[in-house]
Design a protein around this motif. Structure first.
Motif, PDB file in Angstrom:
ATOM      1  N   ASN A   1       7.666  -3.881 -19.138  1.00 20.21           N
ATOM      2  CA  ASN A   1       9.273  -3.314 -19.100  1.00 20.21           C
ATOM      3  C   ASN A   1      10.061  -4.421 -20.186  1.00 20.21           C
ATOM      4  O   ASN A   1      10.558  -5.306 -19.660  1.00 20.21           O
ATOM      5  N   ILE A   2       9.951  -4.017 -21.280  1.00 18.90           N
ATOM      6  CA  ILE A   2      10.204  -5.005 -22.585  1.00 18.90           C
ATOM      7  C   ILE A   2      11.816  -5.031 -22.766  1.00 18.90           C
ATOM      8  O   ILE A   2      12.341  -3.649 -22.924  1.00 18.90           O
ATOM      9  N   ASP A   3      12.807  -5.875 -22.594  1.00 13.86           N
ATOM     10  CA  ASP A   3      14.083  -5.827 -22.729  1.00 13.86           C
ATOM     11  C   ASP A   3      14.431  -5.578 -24.265  1.00 13.86           C
ATOM     12  O   ASP A   3      15.177  -5.108 -24.769  1.00 13.86           O
ATOM     13  N   TYR A   4      13.819  -6.809 -25.077  1.00 16.82           N
ATOM     14  CA  TYR A   4      13.977  -6.913 -26.496  1.00 16.82           C
ATOM     15  C   TYR A   4      12.956  -6.997 -27.230  1.00 16.82           C
ATOM     16  O   TYR A   4      11.940  -7.954 -26.964  1.00 16.82           O
ATOM     17  N   LEU A   5      12.891  -6.173 -28.216  1.00  9.13           N
ATOM     18  CA  LEU A   5      11.721  -6.280 -29.061  1.00  9.13           C
ATOM     19  C   LEU A   5      11.916  -6.403 -30.456  1.00  9.13           C
ATOM     20  O   LEU A   5      13.050  -5.637 -31.036  1.00  9.13           O
ATOM     21  N   PHE A   6      11.494  -7.608 -31.103  1.00  3.65           N
ATOM     22  CA  PHE A   6      11.816  -7.854 -32.451  1.00  3.65           C
ATOM     23  C   PHE A   6      10.629  -7.544 -33.193  1.00  3.65           C
ATOM     24  O   PHE A   6       9.616  -8.020 -32.983  1.00  3.65           O
ATOM     25  N   ILE A   7      10.522  -6.860 -34.323  1.00  3.36           N
ATOM     26  CA  ILE A   7       9.317  -6.483 -35.216  1.00  3.36           C
ATOM     27  C   ILE A   7       9.672  -6.574 -36.352  1.00  3.36           C
ATOM     28  O   ILE A   7      10.503  -6.119 -36.946  1.00  3.36           O
ATOM     29  N   ASP A   8       8.502  -6.898 -37.383  1.00  2.00           N
ATOM     30  CA  ASP A   8       8.325  -7.037 -38.635  1.00  2.00           C
ATOM     31  C   ASP A   8       8.678  -5.584 -39.220  1.00  2.00           C
ATOM     32  O   ASP A   8       8.124  -4.544 -39.199  1.00  2.00           O
ATOM     33  N   ALA A   9       9.641  -5.570 -40.318  1.00  2.00           N
ATOM     34  CA  ALA A   9       9.914  -4.457 -41.132  1.00  2.00           C
ATOM     35  C   ALA A   9      10.165  -4.991 -42.455  1.00  2.00           C
ATOM     36  O   ALA A   9      11.345  -5.012 -43.145  1.00  2.00           O
ATOM     37  N   ALA A  10       9.228  -5.629 -43.200  1.00  2.00           N
ATOM     38  CA  ALA A  10       9.378  -6.281 -44.616  1.00  2.00           C
ATOM     39  C   ALA A  10       9.645  -5.529 -45.460  1.00  2.00           C
ATOM     40  O   ALA A  10      10.266  -6.013 -46.456  1.00  2.00           O
ATOM     41  N   TYR A  11       9.334  -4.137 -45.524  1.00  2.00           N
ATOM     42  CA  TYR A  11       9.302  -3.138 -46.632  1.00  2.00           C
ATOM     43  C   TYR A  11      10.251  -1.955 -46.377  1.00  2.00           C
ATOM     44  O   TYR A  11      10.611  -1.665 -45.358  1.00  2.00           O
ATOM     45  N   THR A  12      10.405  -1.220 -47.524  1.00  2.00           N
ATOM     46  CA  THR A  12      11.120   0.026 -47.481  1.00  2.00           C
ATOM     47  C   THR A  12       9.964   0.901 -47.332  1.00  2.00           C
ATOM     48  O   THR A  12       8.782   0.845 -47.571  1.00  2.00           O
ATOM     49  N   PRO A  13      10.256   2.286 -47.084  1.00  3.69           N
ATOM     50  CA  PRO A  13       9.245   3.226 -46.783  1.00  3.69           C
ATOM     51  C   PRO A  13       8.571   3.691 -47.839  1.00  3.69           C
ATOM     52  O   PRO A  13       7.203   4.311 -47.807  1.00  3.69           O
TER      53      PRO A  13
END
Length: 246
Positions: free
Chosen positions: A176-188
């Protein structure tokens, strides 16, 4: 407890050296310097647990602060350069790492005050009532994300990755994750076998379904089209100094 980011950018940081794009120029005008992605958890007694150690000024920021441990995601320069100076600490500091026989530079050759301990996938460490679980990620080097369990909430710190292994994704979805921080280094429209983009990262946030999701590890080149085209994303990029209570 406070979970705060020391930086949320990629290797080059923002402003990027000699870049005069709108993002970098705005950062200069505002006196903002957003450096390599890293964070820390401040415990109730004022001591800290570090997540990555690429921040340039680790030794100054925590000069008189007890560092309980460092949880390193992987041995790329922008995530471990701070260890080159931190290893000269008077205190012994435990650094939990994924299995990587090469490490970075001479960190293993001259360990000094750093005690490196390999964390097996999905193993956990408990420090002052905080449980931290290592979650494998696919990247160009052996890499762990970390899920942090405090008495008030659950945080997932997932940088850097080009995808999340099936077993890791199943584990994340079961929490039950409250906060998720994830890599999004690039544009699609930039193809990469090392990092996610804002669409693929957003899809993972949707699948894991935390209470709140955020994007990290951006460069000015990633943020510029959002600024120019006035694109509003479902999940926002955050900046250095972003903090939550957990």
């Amino acid at each position: 407890m406070k979970f705060e980011f020391l930086g949320t950018a990629d290797t080059g940081g923002i402003p990027l050296h000699q870049c005069h794009c709108a993002i970098c120029e705005a950062a200069r005008v505002e006196g903002v310097s957003n450096r390599s992605t890293s964070a820390y958890l401040e415990l109730d007694d004022g001591s800290v647990i570090l997540f990555d150690a690429g921040y340039d000024l680790l030794c100054e920021t925590f000069n008189t602060t007890k560092i309980r441990a460092v949880f390193l995601t992987h041995f790329h320069a922008d995530h471990c350069l701070g260890l080159l100076r931190l290893r000269k600490s008077v205190d012994s500091i435990t650094c939990y790492i994924p299995s990587d026989e090469h490490g970075f530079g001479d960190l293993f050759l001259h360990k000094d005050s750093i005690d490196y301990l390999v964390l097996e996938p999905f193993s956990s460490i408990e420090i002052e009532g905080v449980k931290i679980v290592a979650v494998p990620l696919f990247h160009s080097k052996p890499t762990h994300g970390y899920v942090i369990f405090t008495c008030k909430g659950v945080v997932a710190y997932l940088t850097d990755c080009e995808s999340i292994p099936e077993q890791s994704l199943a584990y994340l979805k079961a929490q039950n994750i409250d906060y998720l921080f994830i890599d999004a280094a690039y544009t699609p429209w930039f193809e990469s076998k090392k990092h996610l983009n804002w669409e693929s990262a957003g899809a993972y946030i949707d699948e894991v379904s935390p209470k709140k999701g955020y994007l990290i590890h951006a460069s000015c080149k990633t943020l510029l089209p959002l600024h120019v085209k006035k694109i509003r994303l479902k999940y926002p990029y955050i900046e250095k100094g972003f903090a939550i209570e957990v």
